[in-house]
Design a protein around this motif. Structure first.
Motif, PDB file in Angstrom:
ATOM      1  N   ASP A  71      47.427  35.598  35.263  1.00 57.48           N
ATOM      2  CA  ASP A  71      47.971  35.892  33.932  1.00 57.48           C
ATOM      3  C   ASP A  71      47.218  37.040  33.276  1.00 57.48           C
ATOM      4  N   GLN A  72      45.907  37.023  33.438  1.00 58.08           N
ATOM      5  CA  GLN A  72      45.085  38.092  32.856  1.00 58.08           C
ATOM      6  C   GLN A  72      45.446  39.445  33.473  1.00 58.08           C
ATOM      7  N   ALA A  73      45.686  39.433  34.790  1.00 58.32           N
ATOM      8  CA  ALA A  73      46.046  40.686  35.463  1.00 58.32           C
ATOM      9  C   ALA A  73      47.383  41.216  34.945  1.00 58.32           C
ATOM     10  N   PHE A  74      48.339  40.320  34.748  1.00 57.40           N
ATOM     11  CA  PHE A  74      49.633  40.771  34.202  1.00 57.40           C
ATOM     12  C   PHE A  74      49.456  41.279  32.772  1.00 57.40           C
ATOM     13  N   GLU A  75      48.537  40.689  32.041  1.00 54.85           N
ATOM     14  CA  GLU A  75      48.256  41.165  30.684  1.00 54.85           C
ATOM     15  C   GLU A  75      47.645  42.563  30.742  1.00 54.85           C
ATOM     16  N   THR A  76      46.743  42.745  31.693  1.00 58.48           N
ATOM     17  CA  THR A  76      46.115  44.069  31.876  1.00 58.48           C
ATOM     18  C   THR A  76      47.150  45.121  32.258  1.00 58.48           C
ATOM     19  N   LEU A  77      48.116  44.706  33.050  1.00 63.06           N
ATOM     20  CA  LEU A  77      49.139  45.637  33.529  1.00 63.06           C
ATOM     21  C   LEU A  77      49.908  46.277  32.369  1.00 63.06           C
ATOM     22  N   LYS A  78      50.014  45.553  31.262  1.00 63.20           N
ATOM     23  CA  LYS A  78      50.763  46.083  30.099  1.00 63.20           C
ATOM     24  C   LYS A  78      50.135  47.350  29.543  1.00 63.20           C
ATOM     25  N   THR A  79      48.822  47.483  29.704  1.00 63.22           N
ATOM     26  CA  THR A  79      48.141  48.670  29.160  1.00 63.22           C
ATOM     27  C   THR A  79      47.444  49.486  30.248  1.00 63.22           C
ATOM     28  N   TYR A  80      47.689  49.115  31.493  1.00 66.40           N
ATOM     29  CA  TYR A  80      47.014  49.799  32.603  1.00 66.40           C
ATOM     30  C   TYR A  80      47.425  51.274  32.671  1.00 66.40           C
ATOM     31  N   ASP A  81      46.464  52.112  32.945  1.00 72.49           N
ATOM     32  CA  ASP A  81      46.770  53.538  33.136  1.00 72.49           C
ATOM     33  C   ASP A  81      45.825  54.106  34.189  1.00 72.49           C
ATOM     34  N   TRP A  82      46.213  55.218  34.801  1.00 68.03           N
ATOM     35  CA  TRP A  82      45.343  55.880  35.754  1.00 68.03           C
ATOM     36  C   TRP A  82      44.042  56.258  35.056  1.00 68.03           C
ATOM     37  N   GLY A  83      42.961  56.072  35.737  1.00 68.80           N
ATOM     38  CA  GLY A  83      41.652  56.341  35.141  1.00 68.80           C
ATOM     39  C   GLY A  83      40.974  55.075  34.667  1.00 68.80           C
ATOM     40  N   THR A  84      41.732  53.978  34.537  1.00 66.01           N
ATOM     41  CA  THR A  84      41.109  52.689  34.202  1.00 66.01           C
ATOM     42  C   THR A  84      40.969  51.884  35.495  1.00 66.01           C
ATOM     43  N   ASP A  85      40.213  50.805  35.413  1.00 66.11           N
ATOM     44  CA  ASP A  85      39.809  50.088  36.620  1.00 66.11           C
ATOM     45  C   ASP A  85      40.991  49.409  37.317  1.00 66.11           C
ATOM     46  N   ARG A  86      41.352  49.954  38.457  1.00 67.94           N
ATOM     47  CA  ARG A  86      42.468  49.421  39.256  1.00 67.94           C
ATOM     48  C   ARG A  86      42.165  48.008  39.766  1.00 67.94           C
ATOM     49  N   ASN A  87      40.889  47.698  39.912  1.00 69.78           N
ATOM     50  CA  ASN A  87      40.506  46.398  40.470  1.00 69.78           C
ATOM     51  C   ASN A  87      40.934  45.232  39.576  1.00 69.78           C
ATOM     52  N   LEU A  88      41.165  45.504  38.289  1.00 73.84           N
ATOM     53  CA  LEU A  88      41.583  44.431  37.383  1.00 73.84           C
ATOM     54  C   LEU A  88      42.968  43.891  37.754  1.00 73.84           C
ATOM     55  N   LEU A  89      43.709  44.675  38.551  1.00 66.06           N
ATOM     56  CA  LEU A  89      45.048  44.233  38.970  1.00 66.06           C
ATOM     57  C   LEU A  89      45.014  43.491  40.306  1.00 66.06           C
ATOM     58  N   ASN A  90      43.855  43.394  40.882  1.00 63.56           N
ATOM     59  CA  ASN A  90      43.758  42.773  42.214  1.00 63.56           C
ATOM     60  C   ASN A  90      44.349  41.367  42.292  1.00 63.56           C
TER      61      ASN A  90
END
Lengths: 414, 232
Positions: free
Chosen positions: B3-22
């Motif tokens: 759930d946290q990863a999907f929450e992160t995905l809402k504001t994810y952008d290149w240059g931020t930590d891709r690992n949070l979507l793992n």
């Protein structure tokens, strides 16, 4: 359309007619005299991709070639390469270079995401090609290279040469003859390549920072791969760790290791039917660690890639060669009486004589398929069953999606 | 975590930590043998695609849908085909979704697109060997945009049906670049026809390209083809 039927058809007409056509169009070199290449015989050469192995790939083309044009998305690199070879003509777009009628042969040493596209474009333009390994990024584009080479009767040689040494080794020649004869119905051989596959070197390195590409043509560098912001880690050798551009240590090294083995075991025209890997879950964008991959052919021959860098060593089977004693006494005698294979033809000679070179497109594609199948097994985490004729994974639609991957417009090969 | 990863995905952008979507990547791997879990994940990913997230987030979702997407993903992906920055990644998923709805969506989008987006969709239909798109592709052979005409030719070559061959034989390319694509596509078509036992149709194509007006390597290809048609 069934790719297998098309492939068989093309092979048939090549076997039936290509030799006949070339026999009338080539003046034998002995008529002209050996030694120094007469100016009239000198071929115009070009290099596409001037970093890393680029200048070395030129050396693989052999003698009698005058390098006249160079291309790279990095202007500094292309200018340096041209200077090194005493040439003046530089390009950042390979399409412009290929328009030149005075270029006969092209060496390709871009990142592998570009190998098939540039090879096909060069052959469509009537050029012969020496392409750095690995041949391709996925299976379907390798097949497209094979088809283009056959369609236009162009010479394609992969830039790895271990099979030339193997083809001169009496022990390997014996195995080749046994396998090529078709007399061995069930093969018990197991070839294990342990270590030397640079798995950790190109694993787990997804970098997410963004930086300035400078004067690099970044969009063109990405080419058919999805476009995302530049980072230096995605450029140069470290590009190997990203599925978008290459396939990790397997893509970097497996074509070197298995190209001669494919010749020895006479597997230049087929592929394994079952592939199984021991690996942790793979990252969708970055190549990761893996332990071993077992690839089994329909006749039982097994190739093993053992990274020796992760997990337990492969211990399902032990290494074993094909032996003459695997055959009946009558068949052993047939092998003894069988002539040795013809020496493999190098690139320069193939260009001049229009003979098939030792590392021709189909052979290179079948070796590249080994590493692609291995990577698909690693990425999916499942045992896969493969149809070597249709070149499709059977019973696993998800794994099959990795056989042919979409390309960014305007690029396409299939 | 998921759930946290999907929450992160809402504001994810290149240059931020891709690992949070793992955790999303791991859930995709873990659900390989669980169709219900897969459908749940697909639904959540498609829902993200319909919101105003960054290009990087949509890129991430499209990569995931290339692996697990079904007909359920098609409408959301098709909606991106006309967005210049998203069109390729939409095709990245659509081209490999085997459901017929994916091809239909790309055929439907074709008349509404131009430039690279149109070229991309043409290429995807060719890669799928989508027989139903032959009439639409044939109509594009005369497009004033050479790149579009060229792509249509190559796609028809890949599809390789008698109708595709006829379209390629009828067209009169308006540029050297389009002409070379038509030649290659027609030869590609002929090889497919020959392999399918349609040697008469194949021979007609080969004859067309065997003349002295063609480059040497094209004449060679056509000659080989004619010999093959004769069973030699």
């Amino acid at each position: 359309m069934n790719p297998s039927t098309r492939k068989i058809s093309r092979r048939r007409f090549l076997e039936g007619s290509a030799a006949g056509i070339s026999a009338f169009s080539i003046v034998p070199r002995h008529v002209l005299g050996m030694g120094q290449t007469p100016p009239s015989e000198e071929l115009g050469g070009a290099l596409i991709g001037c970093g890393g192995q680029g200048p070395g790939t030129v050396g693989g083309m052999g003698s009698g070639i005058r390098m006249i044009a160079f291309c790279d998305v990095d202007r500094r690199r292309v200018e340096n390469a041209a200077k090194r070879f005493g040439a003046k003509d530089v390009y950042t777009d390979f399409r412009k270079l290929l328009e030149r009628p005075d270029i006969d042969v092209v060496a390709i040493a871009t990142h592998p995401g570009w190998h098939p596209l540039t090879s096909i474009a060069a052959m469509e333009a009537g050029k012969d090609v020496l392409c750095e390994k690995p041949m391709s990024r996925f299976i379907a584009e390798g097949r497209a290279v094979v088809e283009a080479a056959k369609r236009y009767g162009r010479i394609f040689q992969i830039g790895t040469y271990g099979r030339f040494n193997a083809s001169r080794d009496p022990k390997q020649i014996l195995i080749h003859k046994i396998m090529a004869s078709g007399l061995l119905k069930e093969c018990q051989a197991v070839h294990i390549k342990r270590g030397g596959l640079k798995v950790a070197e190109w694993s787990g390195m997804v970098r997410y920072e963004v930086s300035d590409p400078g004067d690099r043509e970044w969009d063109l560098y990405c080419g058919p791969a999805p476009l995302r912001p530049f980072h230096a880690h995605r450029f140069g050798g470290t590009h190997r760790g990203y599925w978008d551009y290459e396939g990790g240590g397997l893509a970097d090294m497996a074509q070197h290791h298995f190209d001669p083995i494919n010749w020895v075991y006479a597997k230049d025209a087929t592929s394994p039917v079952q592939v199984e890997a021991s690996a942790p879950p793979a990252h969708p964008e970055a190549c990761g660690m893996w332990g071993w991959v077992e690839l089994r052919y329909a006749d039982g021959l097994t190739f093993v890639m053992d990274s020796d860098e992760w997990g337990d060593r492969y211990d399902r089977q032990t290494e074993r060669d094909v032996r003459l004693e695997d055959l009946s006494p009558i068949d052993q005698q047939k092998i003894r009486e069988m002539p040795d294979p013809e020496p493999l033809v190098g690139f320069a000679e193939a260009v001049k004589t229009r003979q098939q070179p030792g590392g021709h497109a189909e052979a290179a594609h079948r070796t590249a398929t080994l590493m692609h199948l291995a990577n698909i097994a690693i990425r999916t985490g499942r045992k896969i069953t493969y149809d070597p004729k249709k070149e499709q994974i059977l019973g696993d639609a998800e794994a099959n999606r990795l056989v042919n991957q979409p390309m960014r417009a305007p690029w396409r090969v299939v | 975590m998921l759930d946290q990863a999907f929450e992160t995905l809402k504001t994810y952008d290149w240059g931020t930590d891709r690992n949070l979507l793992n955790p999303i990547d791991e859930a995709i791997v873990a659900s390989q043998a669980d169709p219900a879990a897969r459908r749940g994940l697909e639904g959540r990913l498609v829902a993200v695609l319909k919101t105003d997230v960054t290009r990087a987030a949509k890129d991430f979702v499209c990569r995931a849908l290339m692996i697990l997407g079904t007909a359920d993903s098609v409408p959301a992906l098709a909606a991106l085909l006309a967005e210049p920055e998203q069109s390729h990644m939409a095709r990245y998923a659509l081209e490999r979704i085997t459901a017929p709805e994916a091809a239909q969506a790309m055929r439907d989008a074709l008349p509404k697109l131009d430039g690279q987006m149109k070229i991309g969709v043409i290429g995807s239909l060719g890669a799928r060997r989508d027989v139903a798109s032959v009439p639409a592709l044939a109509a594009l052979l005369g497009d004033t945009d050479t790149a579009i005409a060229r792509s249509a030719a190559l796609a028809l070559g890949a599809i390789g049906t008698p109708a595709a061959a006829k379209a390629l034989m009828r067209t009169k390319p308006t540029s050297a670049e389009a002409a070379s694509a038509v030649t290659d596509a027609a030869l590609d078509c002929a090889e497919g026809l020959l392999a399918a036992g349609k040697s008469v149709e194949a021979l007609a194509v080969y004859k067309r390209f065997a003349g002295e007006d063609q480059p040497k390597h094209v004449r060679l290809a056509a000659t080989r083809g004619m010999l093959a048609c004769a069973g030699k």
